[in-house]
Design an enzyme around this catalytic site. Structure first.
Site, short mmCIF file in Angstrom:
data_model
loop_
_atom_site.label_atom_id
_atom_site.label_comp_id
_atom_site.label_asym_id
_atom_site.label_seq_id
_atom_site.Cartn_x
_atom_site.Cartn_y
_atom_site.Cartn_z
N GLU A 73 0.94 -1.05 -0.07
CA GLU A 73 -0.07 -0.01 -0.14
C GLU A 73 0.94 1.28 0.00
O GLU A 73 0.59 2.07 -0.78
CB GLU A 73 -0.92 0.04 1.14
N CYS A 108 -0.50 0.65 8.01
CA CYS A 108 -0.68 1.20 6.28
C CYS A 108 -2.12 1.79 6.31
O CYS A 108 -2.16 2.83 5.72
CB CYS A 108 -0.52 -0.43 5.57
N HIS A 288 -29.01 -1.86 -5.65
CA HIS A 288 -29.67 -0.79 -5.73
C HIS A 288 -30.90 -0.58 -4.97
O HIS A 288 -31.26 -1.59 -4.59
CB HIS A 288 -30.08 -0.58 -7.46
N CYS A 316 -32.99 1.29 -13.28
CA CYS A 316 -32.16 1.00 -14.43
C CYS A 316 -32.78 -0.23 -15.00
O CYS A 316 -34.08 -0.50 -14.48
CB CYS A 316 -30.84 0.34 -13.80
N CYS A 319 -33.73 -3.09 -12.43
CA CYS A 319 -34.43 -2.85 -11.17
C CYS A 319 -36.09 -2.65 -11.61
O CYS A 319 -36.83 -3.16 -11.26
CB CYS A 319 -33.84 -1.54 -10.61
#
Length: 429
Positions: A73, A108, A288, A316, A319
């Site tokens: 990282e 990190c 969603h 969408c 959905c």
């Protein structure tokens, strides 16, 4: 210690080990075992994209590995500072995605937190195959702090493993073949991560309730996760409402600039009980809001009820089809959807999704001043008046005309008019 720029504090330059890793390396180091004490190296596959309203533009991708006692990282942060931040405009906004064999250790995570705090033009998604030393309170705390800083932290699911295999592995054209217990181990890693992150989710007002549960899908869009978290709240802040329901043109609004899919719903029952209200939020890369809404309504086992939904974006296709199927199975239920904006309205699959809603008997319309006012009163602040922004009604009428043209182009105007004339109330005795 306050925020500082990690890249500026260190002059040594680190480079990715390569763009692709071998199949053997991936299968060994990314295997999501519950216990993997013999896997001490950390591999970090990264993708950097420039944020754009239309679509993200890929800039860099590659693989880092811990080097010289410096974790992967930190190597990435040094490299990103020198190769991206120093080269491109500071006004650019970037999305960083990590696929990691181990989640970050607390040290990190601390460095990543400070880096994000000094570079507000970055967003970071972290998907990890395994959780590192999850019993350590410091590790748990810093994972929570990453989420609170705006990073997305999640366990790698089958979709992430497939994407990683396709983009970062020298796969020779072979498809990814899941190893034994991949999904079982994912559910374990995911459940442990949710236990860690549960205390750090944004609290809701004391007058509301919040529920956390897992939802599993059968089939959906390619990006749909198998198990995701749900958060339910009752009220929006005034700032959230004005920023999220603002019905300006799409080119000025993109997900990367904080516009998120909200769904506010109100259920009125014919038995005289008080209406039920709630607000659902879709998180990027997760389930969603419409599907979360369906899950909620199914759990209530309602029959005759009037439901009004206010959406920041129209549904969408996936959905829309699931909403339509839900309505067809419940002919006595009345569902009216108002949307502030139309989502990809020029694309035929999205138009077809809207058509499936109309054909199922769902009433779909565009929010105008009365709907914005009602949404404000029920979900924001009933004690203060709603002050419309400039051009609200003009933009609403434009969007209504656009929706009307979609109805006409698919030959559904008469059908929609018939539904609009239906009595919205209890059956006559």
């Amino acid at each position: 210690m306050g925020p500082f720029c990690l890249g500026c504090s260190h002059r040594k330059c680190y480079s990715p080990i390569r763009n692709l890793i071998s199949q053997e390396t991936f299968k060994f180091h990314f295997k999501n075992l519950r216990y993997a004490i013999d896997r001490k190296d950390t591999f970090l596959c990264y993708e950097v994209t420039r944020k754009d309203c239309d679509s993200p533009v890929s800039l860099h991708h590659g693989v880092f590995k811990n080097k010289d006692n410096i974790h992967a990282e930190i190597c990435f942060l040094y490299w990103f500072h020198d190769k991206v931040l120093k080269v491109l405009s500071p006004r650019e906004e970037f999305k960083i995605t990590w696929y990691m064999s181990w989640s970050p250790c607390f040290e990190c995570a601390e460095q990543v937190l400070r880096f994000l705090a000094t570079h507000h033009n970055l967003s970071l998604d972290i998907f990890s195959s395994r959780l590192y030393n999850i019993r350590d309170p410091e590790n748990q705390q810093n994972l929570c702090r990453l989420v609170q800083e705006g990073a997305q932290v999640a366990a790698m699911d089958l979709y992430e493993f497939k994407k990683c295999w396709k983009k970062f592995v020298d796969n020779g054209g072979r498809r990814f073949r899941p190893w034994k217990k991949l999904l079982t181990n994912f559910r374990y890693q995911d459940s442990k991560l949710q236990e860690i992150l549960r205390p750090c989710y944004i609290p809701v007002p004391s007058s509301s309730s919040s529920t956390l549960s897992n939802i599993c899908l059968t089939k959906g869009l390619p990006e749909t996760r198998f198990c995701v978290e749900r958060r339910r709240v009752h009220l929006l802040s005034e700032e959230e409402f004005y920023s999220q329901f603002y019905n300006q043109r799409v080119k000025h609004l993109c997900y990367y600039h904080g516009v998120k899919p909200y769904l506010c719903y109100q259920l009125e029952q014919f038995n005289g009980q008080a209406p039920l209200k709630g607000c659902l939020l879709s998180e990027k890369g997760k389930q969603h809001a419409e599907i979360l809404f369906l899950d909620k309504i199914r759990s209530m086992e309602l029959s005759q009820v009037i439901i009004t939904c206010y959406l920041t974006w129209s549904p969408c296709p996936n959905c829309a089809w699931q909403l339509a199927a839900f309505k067809r199975d419940r002919p006595d239920l009345i569902l009216h959807i108002y949307t502030s904006r139309l989502y990809f309205h020029w694309k035929r699959p999205f138009q077809k999704g809207l058509c499936s809603l109309w054909q199922s008997g769902i009433l779909v319309d565009v929010m105008d001043l009365p709907q914005f006012t009602d949404c404000w009163t029920n979900f924001v602040n009933p004690k203060r008046p709603f002050w419309p922004w400039k051009g609200l009604e003009i933009i609403s009428r434009r969007t209504q005309r656009r929706l009307h043209r979609i109805k006409e182009s698919w030959g559904l105007q008469d059908l929609v008019n018939d539904f609009g004339n239906l009595q919205l109330g209890p059956p006559m005795s």
